[in-house]
Structures are given as C-alpha cells and as structure tokens.
Design a protein around this motif. Sequence first.
Motif, short mmCIF file in Angstrom:
data_model
loop_
_atom_site.label_atom_id
_atom_site.label_comp_id
_atom_site.label_asym_id
_atom_site.label_seq_id
_atom_site.Cartn_x
_atom_site.Cartn_y
_atom_site.Cartn_z
N ASP A 310 19.90 31.63 21.47
CA ASP A 310 18.89 30.58 21.28
C ASP A 310 19.38 29.53 20.30
O ASP A 310 19.32 28.32 20.57
N VAL A 311 19.84 29.97 19.12
CA VAL A 311 20.18 29.00 18.08
C VAL A 311 21.50 28.29 18.37
O VAL A 311 21.70 27.17 17.90
N ILE A 312 22.38 28.91 19.13
CA ILE A 312 23.60 28.20 19.55
C ILE A 312 23.22 27.02 20.44
O ILE A 312 23.70 25.89 20.27
N VAL A 313 22.33 27.28 21.41
CA VAL A 313 21.84 26.20 22.29
C VAL A 313 21.11 25.15 21.47
O VAL A 313 21.30 23.93 21.66
N LEU A 314 20.27 25.59 20.54
CA LEU A 314 19.47 24.66 19.75
C LEU A 314 20.34 23.83 18.80
O LEU A 314 20.10 22.63 18.63
N ALA A 315 21.32 24.45 18.20
CA ALA A 315 22.20 23.71 17.29
C ALA A 315 22.94 22.60 18.03
O ALA A 315 23.10 21.48 17.51
N ARG A 316 23.40 22.90 19.24
CA ARG A 316 24.07 21.87 20.04
C ARG A 316 23.11 20.72 20.34
O ARG A 316 23.48 19.53 20.26
N ALA A 317 21.87 21.06 20.67
CA ALA A 317 20.88 20.04 21.01
C ALA A 317 20.53 19.17 19.80
O ALA A 317 20.44 17.94 19.91
N LEU A 318 20.34 19.81 18.64
CA LEU A 318 19.99 19.06 17.43
C LEU A 318 21.16 18.20 16.96
O LEU A 318 20.97 17.08 16.48
N ALA A 319 22.38 18.71 17.11
CA ALA A 319 23.56 17.94 16.71
C ALA A 319 23.71 16.70 17.60
O ALA A 319 24.05 15.61 17.11
N GLU A 320 23.45 16.86 18.90
CA GLU A 320 23.53 15.71 19.81
C GLU A 320 22.48 14.67 19.46
O GLU A 320 22.76 13.47 19.43
N TRP A 321 21.24 15.14 19.20
CA TRP A 321 20.17 14.21 18.82
C TRP A 321 20.51 13.49 17.53
O TRP A 321 20.32 12.28 17.40
N HIS A 322 21.06 14.22 16.56
CA HIS A 322 21.37 13.64 15.26
C HIS A 322 22.48 12.59 15.35
O HIS A 322 22.44 11.57 14.65
N SER A 323 23.45 12.82 16.24
CA SER A 323 24.59 11.90 16.31
C SER A 323 24.40 10.76 17.29
O SER A 323 24.96 9.67 17.10
N THR A 324 23.59 10.99 18.34
CA THR A 324 23.45 9.97 19.38
C THR A 324 22.02 9.48 19.60
O THR A 324 21.82 8.45 20.24
N GLY A 325 21.05 10.24 19.10
CA GLY A 325 19.66 9.89 19.35
C GLY A 325 19.13 10.43 20.66
O GLY A 325 17.92 10.32 20.95
N SER A 326 19.98 11.07 21.46
CA SER A 326 19.54 11.59 22.75
C SER A 326 18.76 12.90 22.56
O SER A 326 19.18 13.79 21.83
N GLU A 328 17.96 14.70 25.32
CA GLU A 328 18.09 15.36 26.62
C GLU A 328 18.23 16.89 26.47
O GLU A 328 17.55 17.65 27.15
N ARG A 329 19.09 17.33 25.58
CA ARG A 329 19.27 18.77 25.41
C ARG A 329 18.07 19.41 24.73
O ARG A 329 17.70 20.54 25.06
N LEU A 330 17.46 18.70 23.80
CA LEU A 330 16.25 19.23 23.16
C LEU A 330 15.13 19.39 24.18
O LEU A 330 14.39 20.38 24.16
N ASP A 331 15.00 18.42 25.08
CA ASP A 331 13.95 18.49 26.10
C ASP A 331 14.19 19.66 27.05
O ASP A 331 13.24 20.21 27.61
N ALA A 332 15.44 20.05 27.23
CA ALA A 332 15.77 21.15 28.14
C ALA A 332 15.85 22.50 27.43
O ALA A 332 16.06 23.52 28.08
N TYR A 333 15.67 22.50 26.09
CA TYR A 333 15.91 23.71 25.29
C TYR A 333 15.14 24.92 25.81
O TYR A 333 15.70 25.99 26.04
N SER A 334 13.84 24.78 26.00
CA SER A 334 13.02 25.93 26.40
C SER A 334 13.46 26.48 27.75
O SER A 334 13.69 27.69 27.90
N ASP A 335 13.61 25.62 28.75
CA ASP A 335 14.01 26.08 30.08
C ASP A 335 15.40 26.72 30.05
O ASP A 335 15.65 27.73 30.71
N THR A 336 16.31 26.11 29.29
CA THR A 336 17.67 26.64 29.20
C THR A 336 17.67 28.06 28.64
O THR A 336 18.31 28.97 29.18
N CYS A 337 16.95 28.24 27.54
CA CYS A 337 16.92 29.57 26.90
C CYS A 337 16.16 30.59 27.73
O CYS A 337 16.58 31.75 27.82
N LEU A 338 15.06 30.18 28.34
CA LEU A 338 14.23 31.14 29.07
C LEU A 338 14.95 31.72 30.28
O LEU A 338 14.69 32.87 30.66
#
Length: 397
Positions: A310-326, A328-338
Amino acid sequence: MPPEQTTVAIVGAGPAGLLLARLLHNAGVDCVVLESRDRAYVERRQRAGILEQATVDALRAAGAGERLDREGIPHDGIELRFGGRSHRVDFPSLAGGRRVMVYAQTEVVKDLIALQLADGGPLLFDTEVREVTGADTERPVVRYVHEGRERSLSCSYVVGCDGFHGVVKQAIPEAVRSTYERVYPYSWLGALAEAPPVYDELIYAHSSRGFALASMRSPTVSRLYLQVPNGTDPAEWPDERIWDELDARFALDAEPGWKLERGPVTAKSVLPMRSHVTEPMRHGRVLLAGDAAHIVPPTGAKGLNLAAADVIVLARALAEWHSTGSTERLDAYSDTCLRRVWRAEHFSYFMTTTLHADPAQSAFDTRLQLAQLERVATSPHAAAELAENYTGLPIRS
C-alpha cells in the motif's frame, strides 16, 4: 515545538506509517508521524515475521536493509504436513526465483524508527489523535494531544496507518464506506520460545487435532502457533501442554520420533482470525493503508506485506503529485491497492480454510481439505500458484 503544518500527516508508527515516512523523506516530501503509544511499546509489539521479496527490496531501497541483510533468515520454501506425511514447496523453482525473508516486525520497526529519528521528519510518540476534519478540503486538519496539550496539524494529505480501530477511518463518511468481513470460528495461540528451531523452513501442519505452525525469529528463538477455540485463555496452556500438542500435530508416520526442540515459553497470546476490507481506501484528502483498510488471517503471511505494498504505491503517487502536480496516481490509489488486497484476501482465505479444522466441519469437508493438499503436493501448477502468492505478486502502481 511540534509543527503546525506539513505536506503529509501520517497517523500510526507501525511498519506501514514508518516505511511511508521514509519513502517520502527520500522523495523530498515532508511529513509528520503521530503515534499513540510510546516508543518502547511500538518496538516490542509482536506481529508478523515473514517478508516478501518486494517488501525486502523496498526496505533496502529505503535505507533499512543493513541489519535485515545481516540478521534476516532467507527461506526458499515451506513444508506442508498432512495425513502423517510431509511435502516441501520450493519457492525459487516455482515462483521465478523469488523467496521470502524471516525478520520480525519488531526489528523492521526498530530500523525504521532509528532512520526517522536520525534524519527524517518529526515522529511524535505518546500522541493521541482525536479527529481528522476537512477530508473534502484542500487542507485537512489532524487534531491531537501531545504532552498534555491539544494541538492541530494542517496538511495536504492525511494517511491513516493507525490500524483496524484507528481514528482516521472515521473521517471517511459511513455513506461512502463499504465493509466486507469474515470472522473465523477459531483462533491462534501464539508462543514465543527460547528454543532453537529444529527445522530449516516454516512448517504448516493440517491434523485431526487442528492446525499448527512452526516458525522462527532467530537461530535461538522459535515462534509457534496452535489452532485453539475462540475465547481461549492463554493461562489454560502451560508450557508443557503447548509442546506436547505441537509434537502431536506435527507427527510424521515416517519419523515417529520427530519432536521440536523445547525451551521456556517467554510470551503467549491468543490471536482471533478475521478477514476484513474497507472500501474505498481514499476519500478526498484522506487515505488508508495497512490494517486501517484491510485485515487478513495470518496463515498466508500477507498482513505486513500488504501494508508495505500500500505505502509503496502511495509514496510513488504522492511523490509524483509533489513534483509534477499530477493526481493521476493518487486518484487511482484505492483501485490499484484493492486489486492486490482482494488477491491476498483470497489466498489467505484459501490457506486458512484448507489447513484449519472448523469445529462444525464434517468428515466430507476434511477429505476435501486433504484432496486439496494432495493436489499441491502432486501438481506443479497448484504448487506454483501457492508459491507465487506466498512470495508475493508484483507491486504495480
């Protein structure tokens, strides 16, 4: 003074929260970790001890691999005992070279705490989180008590790594939350013993007396489990009774004298068995990870590893949002993990119901269990399915 603002507020300093904090630190994302218990309690909290290859790789990449590589015990398989016989499942040959590592959760937590205190963001122990507000706003707030004072922490995202009974989950409205659960009609009696293991790998035993598992924490410490009725009092099980029952459940027709190495039992506890999933794992700026979102019975060794995924997926998503503002990965976080969660739930359910004796099951049910175990022992395809799930599926985000 504790900070009043941060980018990510992490509630819970178990393996999930601490690993997420380290991954965010390495990605340049600031965070604060809030933990209700004191450091001593967190570092001695006994839980899982089997790490999938992907979890090991993530800990190494996070900088927490030095002691793990020195003291961890690699395992290339497990042994299944049923019908008085033994069968080994070889992981590398069946799962593309993957293996698992025996390294206790207590040690993972100690390593991650040391890193966080050395050069990470604030880690506040003895901190009671009262509530999380503003999940649907751009700046949610965590209200907590630290050193007797009520404080608040404003952030961009709140991550609940605070377990099944945690507070963060309550910030997701009941109207949008769905829960799925199965409670099993038996528990595990866990025993930690100062006794060197007489086995090289974990032994999973199916017997008419109930399930048993022989594991280890080190070359001198054994971790052992017995299936017991729900509501069992550990005091009803003196050391000698535990050892006698373990020997009876692990008995082999071909080795009638096979016995475990005995020693003093230093800790006993009873662990109820349940499967539980909360969906979704994200609402607004609030996200759940680990036991806050899902529980698995320990038979498949998935709990800590699911939390890490879970947190590996989430860290990637938060890092992408922090560096690019996107987002996309955060929006997909729940479905990806589930997707991964439900695969692990199914595997844990399979391992649990195949190896345990339900108090209400018939002789027919028992024969079905033995037939399934026989298939694993004789079919490379069935054995590969078990090995691939046990060693862990790839983490995709």
